[in-house]
Design a protein around this motif. Structure first.
Motif, mmCIF file in Angstrom:
data_model
loop_
_atom_site.group_PDB
_atom_site.id
_atom_site.type_symbol
_atom_site.label_atom_id
_atom_site.label_comp_id
_atom_site.label_asym_id
_atom_site.label_seq_id
_atom_site.Cartn_x
_atom_site.Cartn_y
_atom_site.Cartn_z
ATOM 1 N N ALA A 1 0.848 -1.194 0.000
ATOM 2 C CA ALA A 1 0.000 0.000 0.000
ATOM 3 C C ALA A 1 0.879 1.237 0.000
ATOM 4 O O ALA A 1 1.629 1.475 0.941
ATOM 5 C CB ALA A 1 -0.897 0.003 1.231
ATOM 6 N N PRO B 1 0.676 5.372 -0.483
ATOM 7 C CA PRO B 1 -0.109 6.581 -0.719
ATOM 8 C C PRO B 1 0.293 7.214 -2.041
ATOM 9 O O PRO B 1 1.468 7.176 -2.391
ATOM 10 C CB PRO B 1 0.279 7.493 0.453
ATOM 11 C CG PRO B 1 0.988 6.614 1.430
ATOM 12 C CD PRO B 1 1.532 5.451 0.676
ATOM 13 N N ALA C 1 0.216 4.425 7.579
ATOM 14 C CA ALA C 1 1.514 4.555 8.254
ATOM 15 C C ALA C 1 2.489 5.315 7.364
ATOM 16 O O ALA C 1 3.204 6.218 7.816
ATOM 17 C CB ALA C 1 2.063 3.177 8.605
ATOM 18 N N ARG C 2 2.500 4.949 6.087
ATOM 19 C CA ARG C 2 3.416 5.611 5.149
ATOM 20 C C ARG C 2 3.042 7.078 4.942
ATOM 21 O O ARG C 2 3.915 7.929 4.802
ATOM 22 C CB ARG C 2 3.391 4.883 3.795
ATOM 23 C CG ARG C 2 4.076 3.541 3.810
ATOM 24 C CD ARG C 2 4.330 3.041 2.386
ATOM 25 N NE ARG C 2 5.265 1.928 2.423
ATOM 26 C CZ ARG C 2 4.937 0.645 2.235
ATOM 27 N NH1 ARG C 2 3.699 0.314 1.977
ATOM 28 N NH2 ARG C 2 5.856 -0.299 2.305
ATOM 29 N N PHE D 1 1.334 9.165 6.958
ATOM 30 C CA PHE D 1 1.311 10.094 8.094
ATOM 31 C C PHE D 1 2.540 10.047 8.998
ATOM 32 O O PHE D 1 2.705 10.934 9.833
ATOM 33 C CB PHE D 1 0.021 9.885 8.889
ATOM 34 C CG PHE D 1 -1.196 10.222 8.069
ATOM 35 C CD1 PHE D 1 -1.482 11.557 7.783
ATOM 36 C CD2 PHE D 1 -1.995 9.239 7.524
ATOM 37 C CE1 PHE D 1 -2.566 11.894 6.974
ATOM 38 C CE2 PHE D 1 -3.082 9.562 6.710
ATOM 39 C CZ PHE D 1 -3.376 10.887 6.436
ATOM 40 N N ALA D 2 3.400 9.055 8.823
ATOM 41 C CA ALA D 2 4.612 9.031 9.642
ATOM 42 C C ALA D 2 5.416 10.324 9.502
ATOM 43 O O ALA D 2 5.842 10.895 10.517
ATOM 44 C CB ALA D 2 5.463 7.810 9.289
ATOM 45 N N PRO D 3 5.623 10.810 8.275
ATOM 46 C CA PRO D 3 6.405 12.045 8.147
ATOM 47 C C PRO D 3 5.763 13.238 8.854
ATOM 48 O O PRO D 3 6.422 14.243 9.116
ATOM 49 C CB PRO D 3 6.453 12.274 6.625
ATOM 50 C CG PRO D 3 6.181 10.940 6.019
ATOM 51 C CD PRO D 3 5.245 10.254 6.964
ATOM 52 N N PHE E 1 10.656 7.806 12.154
ATOM 53 C CA PHE E 1 9.376 8.305 11.621
ATOM 54 C C PHE E 1 9.514 8.847 10.200
ATOM 55 O O PHE E 1 8.559 8.829 9.421
ATOM 56 C CB PHE E 1 8.840 9.410 12.544
ATOM 57 C CG PHE E 1 9.475 10.746 12.300
ATOM 58 C CD1 PHE E 1 10.765 11.026 12.740
ATOM 59 C CD2 PHE E 1 8.807 11.728 11.597
ATOM 60 C CE1 PHE E 1 11.367 12.242 12.501
ATOM 61 C CE2 PHE E 1 9.402 12.970 11.342
ATOM 62 C CZ PHE E 1 10.678 13.218 11.805
ATOM 63 N N SER E 2 10.699 9.336 9.870
ATOM 64 C CA SER E 2 10.884 10.028 8.594
ATOM 65 C C SER E 2 11.395 9.113 7.486
ATOM 66 O O SER E 2 11.660 9.568 6.375
ATOM 67 C CB SER E 2 11.886 11.165 8.794
ATOM 68 O OG SER E 2 13.081 10.653 9.364
ATOM 69 N N PHE F 1 9.310 3.929 3.395
ATOM 70 C CA PHE F 1 9.324 2.456 3.355
ATOM 71 C C PHE F 1 8.210 1.939 2.467
ATOM 72 O O PHE F 1 7.447 2.706 1.921
ATOM 73 C CB PHE F 1 9.267 1.862 4.766
ATOM 74 C CG PHE F 1 7.949 1.982 5.476
ATOM 75 C CD1 PHE F 1 7.559 3.189 6.037
ATOM 76 C CD2 PHE F 1 7.089 0.897 5.591
ATOM 77 C CE1 PHE F 1 6.349 3.306 6.700
ATOM 78 C CE2 PHE F 1 5.878 0.998 6.262
ATOM 79 C CZ PHE F 1 5.506 2.215 6.812
#
Lengths: 244, 244, 244, 244
Positions: free
Chosen positions: A148, A150, B170-171, B173-175, D240-241, D244
């Motif tokens: 997945a 974005p 996760a991808r 909103f992590a940043p 977090f940054s 992945f």
């Protein structure tokens, strides 16, 4: 009475689209193809193309998310002298948006077309194929079913659901002689929809950089022709130049 | 004005259930916990248990599949002096049946509760957490999200969709500082629902053969406490004796 | 000067084995096949069978773990009027044992034959194919590359390494026109080795319950024939009756 | 006689490295830590740091690829009043190169250090832990174990082998009370080696953009403390940054 082997293709749109290419291929191999889709005009055009090539088809206006319509499509394809042996689910509605800009209707519609429709299709296809204890059901999947990314999160959620559904069906029905396959298309299809929606992406691609309709259709046919000793349940298809 | 840190737990049922255990844990760590579920009676019982332990909670009768209700739950948890920092989606409706005996309502309901509800929850949680540019969203997942095995095909389709959704979130909103996690529970939870539904399975298990509610809750809390330098996005939890 | 298209098959053993079946198929399609293996006697038998069918082959006694020998095999296949277009790595040494009863020599040998040999093969194959900027390299993989199940842990470690190697090679060389494929064989091959080693397992299988040599070989050939627009990088093959 | 609980950490290098951080953490929790590595000087420095913090350690110069040395390390850690309860394999040699520029020695060395060393370590650790029917073995893994991306193909082949090994060990020994875990580190570690090798990469990272040594060590300790009812077998850790 003579029995005519048949196929169902659901998700048939423009002539230069995958559904149409599958229908042409299956009919060229001698199957009577029942083609389902929402646009009567497009179905007629595809059916006419098949007829001109010497093939046989029947068009059935079908919304893949309406169970009764899909049920009817399969009943037509496995009765009155027709014997179903191959079914391809090719409904595919892609979508991308940031999560916070995706509303519940969009999220639901994606799932209905990509996953719930696959469930309806699978039930009806297998109900018919089980009568003969053989046959093939092929689903058009996407790389998004594996990862997945974005802004394709909602699309990926739908396609991941489809992949799991197909995997579970493959496990449940293989011992009964029904071959269920998930084909992962990775890349842009060289078809009418892509040309209309992503003209710049299309023109940026190298030669052979787009998935070829006939080559995909040949692959689906090869999957149907695999002997029961040596079945594929998942495979990917992508242009040589596609990063993955 | 003093700000009270808060948490949301959606999917709170019996006291000996995971939702309740999460709520107790988060409240014991000083968060005011907004507990959502469909049964007022069960929510009251859990809230009372939290109160007796000296914790704080607010019960909000919530159907996880109704966006307005979930929206309200989160608005309550991040206003009027409350600052949301942690949200756990614990709605879980398992189901097993042969594919041909699964009807479209069951298939849809599974998806609504396990996947669509997760989408609604994620949107609302992140909308609130983005205001502070930090916080944690944890989803209770299942091994079925990794492999579809009949007769759990429909359940797997729903949980695979959820996993993809969470991974995409996760991808995305992590940043932005939001930590989104998918926890894969593999095994039977040592709780009221399992004891009621699978008494023989429960009694067949070795000591420590069931997932422990408090241990799971401790893990969720640890995930929330991870520094931004070192986040987990997916982990599994299973009893030592569980085949996998 | 006339150029003769050629193939390399490494891991050719008994006539009723996959290496031999691949060699027969490729030669029947008009390629001169360079067959590599450790047993001169077996190679001679396979070569004789090819000759009787009207095909062409050259046997090269080759240990897949010795780089110079593999290098020589490929130099022969892409020189002196031969033009390499297809290479198949079919070395496969299976092994099962509890971890504590596996010694480092066994663990190492498994890796050397299944993974390191694949690395040597890939380098040599690609070095030659890059000269023409096209061609196909196919690896025989195993389900153990996807999941490690005792007592096949060491085998799985080796095959997982091979799968990663092949995936990385596919990504690196696809843009240069080289098609690298990982075929996952899941099940027992209907061949001489299986019949000798697992006679009871073999006889317990249903009709079509064993992977068919010719069907596998047909698949490898189909992979080689895929147009650059529509390549497969991974697919599985298993008998209909195989649990997975 | 009083029994002293002990741990083994193999792959201990500079003080600002993960091996050293793990040793410090485990000793701060009351374990006597046997630290293994190839540099006596570095081991002495780490041991001195532990001593200053009031902890206990024993340094054992150890090449992770030499079975006798690893065997000795574990025999020391589980005899003479020491009772082994935790072992961490932290050997990690990363490497990147185009496939055609990778020689067989490099490919083999990567495998020896990342995978074969893990096999030796696992056998020795489990042989000792089986005596008490409990204990934890944790492996430092990498994202490359999940996906092979050039130019990290060879590294990925080694790490994928390790992951399969660990997964098979986890399945084989969990029922015997031994907890085996694969931790996927995804990102750059904020340590001496990274600072020396990738200074520009390091300085380009946001705050909290590097994996924190102490946070990783805390996670390993948490894994060791999990009750047998609720074990993790795989988890990821990333800043977090990190994309992945």
């Amino acid at each position: 009475m003579h029995t005519i082997p048949s196929a169902v293709v659901l998700g048939v749109g423009p002539e230069q689209g995958l559904g149409a290419a599958l229908a042409r291929k299956f009919s060229s191999e001698g199957l009577h193809v029942f083609i389902g889709g929402r646009s009567k005009k497009k179905l007629e055009s595809v059916a006419e193309g098949i007829r001109k090539r010497g093939g046989q088809s029947t068009l059935v206006i079908t919304d893949a998310t309406v169970e009764q319509q899909v049920c009817l499509l399969f009943e037509m394809a496995n009765n009155n002298g027709y014997k179903l042996e191959l079914a391809a689910y090719n409904v595919d509605s892609i979508f991308s948006a940031p999560l916070l800009e995706t509303d519940i209707e969009q999220f639901t519609q994606l799932w209905q077309q990509n996953c719930m429709g696959g469930f309806i299709f699978g039930k009806q296809a297998i109900s018919q194929l089980c009568k003969h204890k053989q046959g093939t059901v092929i689903y058009t999947g996407a790389t998004a079913s594996l990862r997945a990314k974005p802004p394709f999160t909602s699309f990926s959620a739908a396609k991941s659901g489809l992949r799991a559904l197909v995997q579970g069906m493959a496990r449940e029905f293989a011992p009964q002689g029904i071959h269920v396959v998930h084909v992962i298309l990775d890349g842009v299809i060289d078809g009418e929809r892509s040309r209309a929606n992503f003209p710049e992406l299309i023109s940026s691609k190298a030669e052979n950089g787009l998935l070829n309709l006939e080559a995909i259709a040949d692959t689906y046919w090869s999957l149907h022709r695999q002997p029961a000793s040596t079945w594929t349940h998942e495979m990917d298809l992508r242009p040589f130049s596609e990063a993955f």
